[in-house]
Design an enzyme around this catalytic site. Structure first.
Site, PDB file in Angstrom:
ATOM      1  N   SER A   1       0.853  -1.197   0.000  1.00 11.75           N
ATOM      2  CA  SER A   1       0.000   0.000   0.000  1.00 11.75           C
ATOM      3  C   SER A   1       0.884   1.239   0.000  1.00 11.75           C
ATOM      4  O   SER A   1       1.650   1.466   0.936  1.00 11.75           O
ATOM      5  CB  SER A   1      -0.886   0.017   1.242  1.00 11.75           C
ATOM      6  OG  SER A   1      -1.449   1.308   1.380  1.00 11.75           O
TER       7      SER A   1
ATOM      8  N   GLY B   1      -8.981   4.166   7.004  1.00  8.37           N
ATOM      9  CA  GLY B   1      -8.728   5.604   7.078  1.00  8.37           C
ATOM     10  C   GLY B   1      -7.260   5.966   7.256  1.00  8.37           C
ATOM     11  O   GLY B   1      -6.821   7.002   6.781  1.00  8.37           O
ATOM     12  N   PHE B   2      -6.522   5.095   7.919  1.00  6.97           N
ATOM     13  CA  PHE B   2      -5.138   5.442   8.224  1.00  6.97           C
ATOM     14  C   PHE B   2      -4.227   4.221   8.154  1.00  6.97           C
ATOM     15  O   PHE B   2      -4.665   3.107   8.462  1.00  6.97           O
ATOM     16  CB  PHE B   2      -5.040   6.043   9.642  1.00  6.97           C
ATOM     17  CG  PHE B   2      -5.916   7.243   9.823  1.00  6.97           C
ATOM     18  CD1 PHE B   2      -5.461   8.501   9.466  1.00  6.97           C
ATOM     19  CD2 PHE B   2      -7.203   7.106  10.318  1.00  6.97           C
ATOM     20  CE1 PHE B   2      -6.286   9.625   9.601  1.00  6.97           C
ATOM     21  CE2 PHE B   2      -8.038   8.219  10.468  1.00  6.97           C
ATOM     22  CZ  PHE B   2      -7.576   9.478  10.101  1.00  6.97           C
ATOM     23  N   GLY B   3      -2.986   4.465   7.798  1.00  6.62           N
ATOM     24  CA  GLY B   3      -1.979   3.416   7.878  1.00  6.62           C
ATOM     25  C   GLY B   3      -1.473   3.302   9.301  1.00  6.62           C
ATOM     26  O   GLY B   3      -1.773   4.153  10.152  1.00  6.62           O
TER      27      GLY B   3
ATOM     28  N   MET C   1      -9.260   7.894  -0.590  1.00 12.22           N
ATOM     29  CA  MET C   1     -10.128   8.291   0.534  1.00 12.22           C
ATOM     30  C   MET C   1     -10.692   9.685   0.278  1.00 12.22           C
ATOM     31  O   MET C   1      -9.965  10.569  -0.165  1.00 12.22           O
ATOM     32  CB  MET C   1      -9.312   8.339   1.834  1.00 12.22           C
ATOM     33  CG  MET C   1      -8.621   7.037   2.159  1.00 12.22           C
ATOM     34  SD  MET C   1      -7.697   7.199   3.696  1.00 12.22           S
ATOM     35  CE  MET C   1      -6.871   5.607   3.733  1.00 12.22           C
TER      36      MET C   1
ATOM     37  N   MET D   1     -12.288   4.087  -0.628  1.00 10.40           N
ATOM     38  CA  MET D   1     -12.945   4.380   0.640  1.00 10.40           C
ATOM     39  C   MET D   1     -13.672   5.698   0.448  1.00 10.40           C
ATOM     40  O   MET D   1     -13.296   6.744   1.010  1.00 10.40           O
ATOM     41  CB  MET D   1     -11.902   4.432   1.771  1.00 10.40           C
ATOM     42  CG  MET D   1     -11.432   3.043   2.190  1.00 10.40           C
ATOM     43  SD  MET D   1      -9.813   3.049   2.970  1.00 10.40           S
ATOM     44  CE  MET D   1      -8.790   3.062   1.507  1.00 10.40           C
TER      45      MET D   1
ATOM     46  N   HIS E   1      -1.135  -1.471  -4.240  1.00 15.04           N
ATOM     47  CA  HIS E   1      -2.408  -1.112  -3.611  1.00 15.04           C
ATOM     48  C   HIS E   1      -2.511   0.412  -3.474  1.00 15.04           C
ATOM     49  O   HIS E   1      -1.645   1.050  -2.866  1.00 15.04           O
ATOM     50  CB  HIS E   1      -2.467  -1.771  -2.230  1.00 15.04           C
ATOM     51  CG  HIS E   1      -3.758  -1.641  -1.500  1.00 15.04           C
ATOM     52  ND1 HIS E   1      -4.817  -2.501  -1.695  1.00 15.04           N
ATOM     53  CD2 HIS E   1      -4.157  -0.763  -0.540  1.00 15.04           C
ATOM     54  CE1 HIS E   1      -5.827  -2.163  -0.886  1.00 15.04           C
ATOM     55  NE2 HIS E   1      -5.439  -1.105  -0.172  1.00 15.04           N
TER      56      HIS E   1
ATOM     57  N   ASP F   1      -4.881   3.450  -2.081  1.00 18.33           N
ATOM     58  CA  ASP F   1      -5.993   3.768  -1.174  1.00 18.33           C
ATOM     59  C   ASP F   1      -6.565   5.137  -1.501  1.00 18.33           C
ATOM     60  O   ASP F   1      -5.923   6.155  -1.242  1.00 18.33           O
ATOM     61  CB  ASP F   1      -5.481   3.793   0.270  1.00 18.33           C
ATOM     62  CG  ASP F   1      -5.213   2.406   0.809  1.00 18.33           C
ATOM     63  OD1 ASP F   1      -6.142   1.580   0.777  1.00 18.33           O
ATOM     64  OD2 ASP F   1      -4.078   2.162   1.262  1.00 18.33           O
TER      65      ASP F   1
ATOM     66  N   HIS G   1      -8.346   0.568  -3.929  1.00 21.17           N
ATOM     67  CA  HIS G   1      -9.276   0.396  -2.807  1.00 21.17           C
ATOM     68  C   HIS G   1      -9.983   1.728  -2.569  1.00 21.17           C
ATOM     69  O   HIS G   1      -9.376   2.684  -2.099  1.00 21.17           O
ATOM     70  CB  HIS G   1      -8.458  -0.044  -1.576  1.00 21.17           C
ATOM     71  CG  HIS G   1      -9.248  -0.184  -0.318  1.00 21.17           C
ATOM     72  ND1 HIS G   1      -8.650  -0.311   0.912  1.00 21.17           N
ATOM     73  CD2 HIS G   1     -10.580  -0.224  -0.086  1.00 21.17           C
ATOM     74  CE1 HIS G   1      -9.580  -0.418   1.851  1.00 21.17           C
ATOM     75  NE2 HIS G   1     -10.765  -0.352   1.258  1.00 21.17           N
TER      76      HIS G   1
ATOM     77  N   GLY H   1      -4.596  -3.855   6.720  1.00 20.61           N
ATOM     78  CA  GLY H   1      -4.542  -3.143   7.994  1.00 20.61           C
ATOM     79  C   GLY H   1      -3.780  -3.917   9.055  1.00 20.61           C
ATOM     80  O   GLY H   1      -4.188  -5.001   9.453  1.00 20.61           O
TER      81      GLY H   1
ATOM     82  N   GLY I   1       1.293  -1.654   4.280  1.00 22.68           N
ATOM     83  CA  GLY I   1       1.809  -0.311   4.044  1.00 22.68           C
ATOM     84  C   GLY I   1       3.028  -0.061   4.883  1.00 22.68           C
ATOM     85  O   GLY I   1       4.167  -0.198   4.427  1.00 22.68           O
ATOM     86  N   SER I   2       2.803   0.252   6.174  1.00 20.80           N
ATOM     87  CA  SER I   2       3.947   0.612   7.022  1.00 20.80           C
ATOM     88  C   SER I   2       4.930  -0.532   7.184  1.00 20.80           C
ATOM     89  O   SER I   2       6.138  -0.292   7.252  1.00 20.80           O
ATOM     90  CB  SER I   2       3.473   1.147   8.370  1.00 20.80           C
ATOM     91  OG  SER I   2       2.382   0.423   8.853  1.00 20.80           O
TER      92      SER I   2
ATOM     93  N   MET J   1     -11.369  -5.982   6.020  1.00 19.84           N
ATOM     94  CA  MET J   1     -10.618  -4.905   6.676  1.00 19.84           C
ATOM     95  C   MET J   1     -10.236  -5.372   8.083  1.00 19.84           C
ATOM     96  O   MET J   1     -11.112  -5.746   8.870  1.00 19.84           O
ATOM     97  CB  MET J   1     -11.458  -3.622   6.757  1.00 19.84           C
ATOM     98  CG  MET J   1     -11.629  -2.882   5.442  1.00 19.84           C
ATOM     99  SD  MET J   1     -10.084  -2.524   4.563  1.00 19.84           S
ATOM    100  CE  MET J   1      -9.233  -1.465   5.756  1.00 19.84           C
TER     101      MET J   1
END
Ligand code: DX5
Ligand code: ZN
Length: 220
Positions: free
Chosen positions: A8, A142-144, A37, A68, A33, A35, A66, A176, A197-198, A137
């Site tokens: 991501s 909303g957040f990484g 939003m 959102m 990926h 995201d 993805h 997530g 992601g992270s 999910m």
């Protein structure tokens, strides 16, 4: 069983986006990926068409987009033009989910449906045959960098049973809090596609982390 890694880019350094995508290109990750939003469906705003198009130009890997966002039907054609290969909508954002899935397929993309942690599997039961990928999910979107929700394992196992009982090839994706610490357990629960992601972009050696995510085995 199929294993796919979809890094991501939400936690990538957007000032060096071409370097970050080049890193993914050199890795064993099969997808990228993205995201999207809108600040309404989720309490955050990320990026839209210009960034997806820029990523499309930087890689040959499949773009796993993805959404959102509320009312995703309005933008299906635009994401097809931007180069999405898999377009995932949130079930909670779709009043006519069956129609949305048809529109995604008519636009030439594969169709994914994401379920928030509180959304039951029954919400997709009647349309499962029309879905190419279900995204469970494993955090609230909303957040990484959020913590993986452990109740997700049971949901994944039940979804795996539902897919296998019908003889479908629908992919299961998780998104997530995915890392090398839980990758193996996720595969064993029945997951095919790991979004991270992270865990990837904050790693000292992202390519090696991608390799570890792909090849995770019990005991590691
Ligand atoms: C969260 C996004 C994720 C996010 C995952 O709403 O959908 O794709 O980038 O980030 P990590 O892997 O850091 O939890
Ligand atoms: Zn995502």
């Amino acid at each position: 069983m199929t294993r796919i890694i979809s890094p991501s880019i939400l936690t990538a350094d957007f000032g060096r986006l071409s370097d970050e995508i080049a890193l993914v290109n050199r890795s064993e990750a099969q997808w990228v990926h993205c995201d999207v939003m809108d600040g309404v469906f989720v309490p955050n705003i990320s990026f839209g068409f210009p960034v997806v198009q820029a990523v499309r130009a930087l890689t040959d890997k499949k773009l796993d987009v993805h959404l959102m966002i509320v009312d995703p039907d309005r933008y299906i054609a635009r994401f097809a033009e931007a180069g999405a290969g898999m377009l995932t909508v949130q079930a909670e954002a779709c009043v006519h989910l069956h129609r949305t899935l048809q529109s995604i397929h008519e636009a030439g993309m594969q169709a994914g449906v994401a379920l928030n942690p509180h959304t039951p599997l029954s919400s997709i039961e009647e349309v499962l045959d029309d879905i190419d990928m279900v995204l469970i999910m494993t955090v609230n979107p909303g957040f990484g960098g959020q913590q993986f929700i452990p109740q997700s394992y049971s949901k994944i196992r039940r979804l795996r049973q539902m897919i296998d009982a019908r003889g479908l090839s629908t992919l299961i994706q998780v998104d997530g809090g995915v890392s090398t610490a839980n990758a193996d357990e996720l595969y064993r629960a029945g997951v095919n596609v790991l979004v991270a992601g992270s865990a990837i972009f904050s790693s000292a050696d992202p390519q090696q982390t991608i390799h570890q995510l792909l090849t995770a085995q019990a005991g590691e």
